[in-house]
Write an enzyme that holds these catalytic residues in place. Structure first.
Site, mmCIF file in Angstrom:
data_model
loop_
_atom_site.group_PDB
_atom_site.id
_atom_site.type_symbol
_atom_site.label_atom_id
_atom_site.label_comp_id
_atom_site.label_asym_id
_atom_site.label_seq_id
_atom_site.Cartn_x
_atom_site.Cartn_y
_atom_site.Cartn_z
ATOM 1 N N ARG A 90 0.817 -1.217 0.000
ATOM 2 C CA ARG A 90 0.000 0.000 0.000
ATOM 3 C C ARG A 90 0.852 1.270 0.000
ATOM 4 O O ARG A 90 0.346 2.348 -0.261
ATOM 5 C CB ARG A 90 -0.972 -0.019 1.187
ATOM 6 C CG ARG A 90 -2.090 -1.050 0.996
ATOM 7 C CD ARG A 90 -3.014 -1.105 2.190
ATOM 8 N NE ARG A 90 -2.303 -1.547 3.387
ATOM 9 C CZ ARG A 90 -2.744 -1.371 4.632
ATOM 10 N NH1 ARG A 90 -3.874 -0.754 4.844
ATOM 11 N NH2 ARG A 90 -2.041 -1.822 5.648
ATOM 12 N N HIS A 123 -2.928 -4.338 -3.314
ATOM 13 C CA HIS A 123 -3.886 -3.228 -3.240
ATOM 14 C C HIS A 123 -4.072 -2.567 -4.605
ATOM 15 O O HIS A 123 -5.195 -2.284 -5.020
ATOM 16 C CB HIS A 123 -3.443 -2.223 -2.189
ATOM 17 C CG HIS A 123 -4.409 -1.104 -2.025
ATOM 18 N ND1 HIS A 123 -5.724 -1.311 -1.684
ATOM 19 C CD2 HIS A 123 -4.275 0.224 -2.211
ATOM 20 C CE1 HIS A 123 -6.351 -0.147 -1.631
ATOM 21 N NE2 HIS A 123 -5.497 0.792 -1.958
ATOM 22 N N ASP A 161 -15.294 1.319 -0.428
ATOM 23 C CA ASP A 161 -14.903 2.386 -1.364
ATOM 24 C C ASP A 161 -15.034 1.834 -2.784
ATOM 25 O O ASP A 161 -15.161 0.622 -2.992
ATOM 26 C CB ASP A 161 -13.501 2.943 -1.081
ATOM 27 C CG ASP A 161 -12.427 1.884 -1.150
ATOM 28 O OD1 ASP A 161 -12.465 1.039 -2.060
ATOM 29 O OD2 ASP A 161 -11.540 1.884 -0.275
ATOM 30 N N LYS A 185 -15.265 6.797 0.676
ATOM 31 C CA LYS A 185 -14.470 6.863 1.903
ATOM 32 C C LYS A 185 -13.416 7.946 1.793
ATOM 33 O O LYS A 185 -12.769 8.084 0.760
ATOM 34 C CB LYS A 185 -13.791 5.506 2.106
ATOM 35 C CG LYS A 185 -12.858 5.449 3.287
ATOM 36 C CD LYS A 185 -12.294 4.054 3.473
ATOM 37 C CE LYS A 185 -10.997 3.843 2.749
ATOM 38 N NZ LYS A 185 -10.380 2.537 2.986
HETATM 39 C C1 R5P Z 1 -7.765 0.898 1.145
HETATM 40 O O1 R5P Z 1 -8.308 1.502 0.226
HETATM 41 C C2 R5P Z 1 -7.971 -0.555 1.365
HETATM 42 O O2 R5P Z 1 -8.771 -1.120 0.363
HETATM 43 C C3 R5P Z 1 -8.591 -0.842 2.709
HETATM 44 O O3 R5P Z 1 -9.900 -0.299 2.732
HETATM 45 C C4 R5P Z 1 -7.813 -0.244 3.832
HETATM 46 O O4 R5P Z 1 -6.446 -0.455 3.647
HETATM 47 C C5 R5P Z 1 -8.251 -0.834 5.146
HETATM 48 O O5 R5P Z 1 -7.496 -0.264 6.163
HETATM 49 P P1 R5P Z 1 -8.052 -0.109 7.635
HETATM 50 O O6 R5P Z 1 -8.536 -1.448 8.070
HETATM 51 O O7 R5P Z 1 -6.855 0.350 8.419
HETATM 52 O O8 R5P Z 1 -9.118 0.922 7.628
#
Ligand code: R5P
Length: 284
Positions: A90, A123, A161, A185
């Protein structure tokens, strides 16, 4: 021969079975100063060695490099590296001045010891371009429908998202029915706070399945669950490919009112109900 990293032993065993390739034994040791050493006592000379290790933390990254080097040293004819979960994926750009593109740095290092790489739901697929050897990614979302109850009420498959709506669609298709939608989001990268903007989808009285590639801190999913519970969803299930579940993520999800959490075994957690190994075996 499948050569497992310490954190990825169950996935490696599942891959061995799915790919009908023997599972090698590896010894893992850590010295008093914190350094690791691995030993691969198996005979891999002239064989294909498949190093399988989720780079779940910095130690696991070092272990991948060591496993690659050990099997090369032992005369493997080909080294394939499977990263069921690619850590640092990420961090695919320098988000602030002075930051590295960490996924590129990691990918370059991993590339030095292997002939090719396979990873699962990075990701952003573009992260594969950072490797300097042939690299492919597979989509394990199809296995996420398996643990869901067969009797979902008017199900809605929702991603938190827009980027993950394809995953939600895949799970819906595998489940065999239901609608799909996505939330919007915003994340404040300094505070880590998440703001979820709901879609117009009617959720009252319906079972909702939230689908994402990863649950890390659980903020995204717990905020989404809370929004859905406020809007009188009947039950909210949460599913993801990579159940990182850092720190108190599971508690946040429980407090928000989740019905159940499911993930695959790319990260070996209590919620790893299904295996992504058969999908990876198809790519080996
Ligand atoms: C980001 O866009 C990814 O798809 C996940 O939604 C994100 O990394 C989730 O992270 P967390 O659990 O820390 O909110």
């Amino acid at each position: 021969m499948i050569i497992p990293g310490a954190e990825t032993q169950a996935f490696a065993a599942a891959l061995s079975e799915a790919a009908d390739e023997p599972l090698g034994r590896v010894e893992y040791e850590q010295f008093a100063d914190g350094e690791h050493v691995v030993r691969v006592p198996e005979a891999v000379a002239g064989e294909r060695a498949v190093v399988v290790a989720s780079t779940v933390d910095s130690d696991a990254h070092v272990q991948v490099l060591q496993l690659q080097d050990a099997v090369r040293e032992a005369g493997a004819s080909e080294v394939v590296t499977v990263l069921p979960y690619m850590g640092y994926a990420r961090q695919d750009q320098a988000f602030k001045p002075g930051e590295p593109v960490s996924s590129r740095a990691v990918a370059r290092a991993v590339s030095t010891g292997t002939d090719r790489v396979i990873t699962v739901n990075p990701h952003e697929p573009a992260v594969c371009d950072f490797f300097t050897v042939p690299t492919t990614h597979v989509d394990a979302a199809s296995v996420l429908a398996d643990p869901l109850p067969a009797d979902l009420t008017d199900p809605l498959f929702l991603s938190p998202d827009e980027g993950a709506v394809e995953l939600a669609t895949t799970v819906r298709d595998e489940y065999g029915g239901g609608e799909t939608d996505f939330f919007e989001k915003d994340r404040d990268y300094d505070s880590g706070d998440i703001e979820i903007r709901p879609s117009d989808a009617a959720v009252a009285g319906r079972d909702v399945v939230l689908v994402d590639d990863i649950i890390a801190t659980g903020s995204t999913m717990s905020e989404s669950v809370a929004v859905l519970r406020d809007r009188d969803a009947k039950r909210v299930f949460v599913t993801c490919v990579h159940p990182m579940l850092a720190s108190n993520a599971l508690t946040k999800l429980s407090s928000a009112g989740v019905e159940a959490v499911y993930g695959t075994d790319t990260l070996e957690r209590a919620v790893s109900e299904v295996s992504a190994a058969p999908v990876v075996a198809g790519e080996l």
